[in-house]
Write an enzyme that holds these catalytic residues in place. Structure first.
Site, PDB file in Angstrom:
ATOM      1  N   LYS A  13       0.835  -1.214   0.000  1.00  0.00           N
ATOM      2  CA  LYS A  13       0.000   0.000   0.000  1.00  0.00           C
ATOM      3  C   LYS A  13       0.871   1.265   0.000  1.00  0.00           C
ATOM      4  CE  LYS A  13      -2.236  -0.988   3.858  1.00  0.00           C
ATOM      5  NZ  LYS A  13      -1.620  -2.284   4.261  1.00  0.00           N
ATOM      6  N   ARG A 124      11.808  -6.579   5.184  1.00  0.00           N
ATOM      7  CA  ARG A 124      11.665  -5.126   5.050  1.00  0.00           C
ATOM      8  C   ARG A 124      12.632  -4.373   5.964  1.00  0.00           C
ATOM      9  NH1 ARG A 124       5.846  -2.331   5.511  1.00  0.00           N
ATOM     10  NH2 ARG A 124       5.860  -3.095   7.649  1.00  0.00           N
ATOM     11  N   ARG A 157      11.521  -2.392  11.360  1.00  0.00           N
ATOM     12  CA  ARG A 157      10.451  -1.853  12.198  1.00  0.00           C
ATOM     13  C   ARG A 157      10.233  -2.770  13.391  1.00  0.00           C
ATOM     14  NH1 ARG A 157       5.250  -0.142   8.623  1.00  0.00           N
ATOM     15  NH2 ARG A 157       4.203  -1.350  10.254  1.00  0.00           N
ATOM     16  N   ARG A 168      -0.252  -9.423  13.229  1.00  0.00           N
ATOM     17  CA  ARG A 168      -0.833  -8.361  12.384  1.00  0.00           C
ATOM     18  C   ARG A 168      -1.670  -8.963  11.256  1.00  0.00           C
ATOM     19  NH1 ARG A 168       4.502  -5.738  10.809  1.00  0.00           N
ATOM     20  NH2 ARG A 168       3.292  -4.338   9.497  1.00  0.00           N
TER      21      ARG A 168
HETATM   22  P1  AMP Z   1       0.944   0.116   9.366  1.00  0.00           P
HETATM   23  O1  AMP Z   1       2.116   1.030   9.255  1.00  0.00           O
HETATM   24  O2  AMP Z   1      -0.211   0.527   8.511  1.00  0.00           O
HETATM   25  O3  AMP Z   1       1.327  -1.344   9.175  1.00  0.00           O
HETATM   26  O4  AMP Z   1       0.412   0.248  10.883  1.00  0.00           O
HETATM   27  C1  AMP Z   1       1.260  -0.095  11.977  1.00  0.00           C
HETATM   28  C2  AMP Z   1       0.416  -0.249  13.226  1.00  0.00           C
HETATM   29  O5  AMP Z   1      -0.238   0.991  13.531  1.00  0.00           O
HETATM   30  C3  AMP Z   1      -0.717  -1.263  13.148  1.00  0.00           C
HETATM   31  O6  AMP Z   1      -0.285  -2.592  13.386  1.00  0.00           O
HETATM   32  C4  AMP Z   1      -1.665  -0.748  14.245  1.00  0.00           C
HETATM   33  O7  AMP Z   1      -1.175  -1.069  15.536  1.00  0.00           O
HETATM   34  C5  AMP Z   1      -1.525   0.764  14.066  1.00  0.00           C
HETATM   35  N1  AMP Z   1      -2.527   1.283  13.089  1.00  0.00           N
HETATM   36  C6  AMP Z   1      -2.279   1.860  11.885  1.00  0.00           C
HETATM   37  N2  AMP Z   1      -3.426   2.231  11.282  1.00  0.00           N
HETATM   38  C7  AMP Z   1      -4.426   1.863  12.112  1.00  0.00           C
HETATM   39  C8  AMP Z   1      -5.852   1.960  12.049  1.00  0.00           C
HETATM   40  N3  AMP Z   1      -6.471   2.474  10.996  1.00  0.00           N
HETATM   41  N4  AMP Z   1      -6.552   1.477  13.108  1.00  0.00           N
HETATM   42  C9  AMP Z   1      -5.943   0.961  14.194  1.00  0.00           C
HETATM   43  N5  AMP Z   1      -4.620   0.825  14.313  1.00  0.00           N
HETATM   44  C10 AMP Z   1      -3.851   1.276  13.280  1.00  0.00           C
END
Ligand code: AMP
Length: 223
Positions: A13, A124, A157, A168
């Site tokens: 994404k 990553r 990360r 996740r």
């Molecule tokens: P990402 O970078 O999109 O993989 O997000 C990393 C982490 O941020 C996720 O595993 C969640 O803990 C939190 N997070 C990101 N976006 C959301 C969302 N829309 N709702 C809830 N938690 C989020």
């Protein structure tokens, strides 16, 4: 136009979002990035979110909805914006519909098999200075730990460990995947195969966006 990039962690994404931002001149809003920034700054919100993020669980709807509401009110979002990682629950999708009125919306789902996701996320690396993203399986030089772009340090990360990655992906299937049907019912969902080269996926993505923008302009001319 509001563009929602939908897909499991590691589906690409962020990569496709950056390409869309460049081509269409609208910002990519990643709730993960906004939350990581809050954690780095040590804000009260960041302190609240950190343990959820490190264990792979979702941060509460109220917290992320507040972040998105503030961000999309900024002037650079007036012509449109790309959402990466939001909404992730039906509650968030409903809150967003209320937040931003009747802006035309398109959802692009990037489809990648779970075993490919785990492999990608384990490889990553992210630049600690400029946030550029690398994959040591695809770009072996990244394993040396230096960013090509700015010379910064490449790091893993905190949530890209095998155990948290599995959590996740589990959370995605449990809480997020059902949004596909939600958006299919609204007739705005389009799937693309995310296991092809980045540029080939982007051709499909740009084709979908050009068609959607064309439809929006045509309907604006009729009204
Ligand atoms: P990402 O970078 O999109 O993989 O997000 C990393 C982490 O941020 C996720 O595993 C969640 O803990 C939190 N997070 C990101 N976006 C959301 C969302 N829309 N709702 C809830 N938690 C989020």
């Amino acid at each position: 136009m509001r563009i929602i990039l939908f897909g499991a962690p590691g589906s690409g994404k962020g990569t496709q979002g950056d390409l869309i931002a460049k081509r269409y001149g609208i910002p990519r809003i990643s709730t993960g990035d906004l939350l990581r920034l809050a954690v780095r700054k040590g804000t009260p919100l960041g302190r609240k979110a950190e343990s959820f993020m490190n264990s792979g669980r979702l941060v509460t709807d109220e917290v992320v909805e507040g972040l998105v509401r503030e961000r999309i009110a900024e002037p650079d979002c007036r012509p449109g914006y790309i959402l990466d990682g939001f909404p992730r629950t039906i509650g968030q999708a409903e809150a967003m519909a209320g937040m931003a009125g009747s802006r035309p919306e398109i959802v692009i789902g990037i489809e990648v098999r779970p075993e490919v996701l785990v492999d990608r996320l384990c490889g990553r690396r992210v630049c600690a200075s400029c946030s550029a993203v690398y994959n040591i399986h695809v770009q072996p030089l990244a394993a040396a730990g230096i960013c090509d772009i700015c010379g910064g340090e490449l790091v893993r990360r905190k949530d890209d460990t095998p155990e948290v990655i599995r959590e996740r992906i589990r959370v995605y299937h449990e809480q997020t995947e059902s949004l596909k049907d939600y958006y299919r019912r609204k007739n705005v969902f389009h799937a693309v195969d995310g296991e092809r080269p980045i540029a080939v996926i982007f051709q499909d993505v740009a084709g979908l966006l050009d068609a959607a923008l064309g439809r929006t302009k045509a309907s604006e001319r009729r009204t």
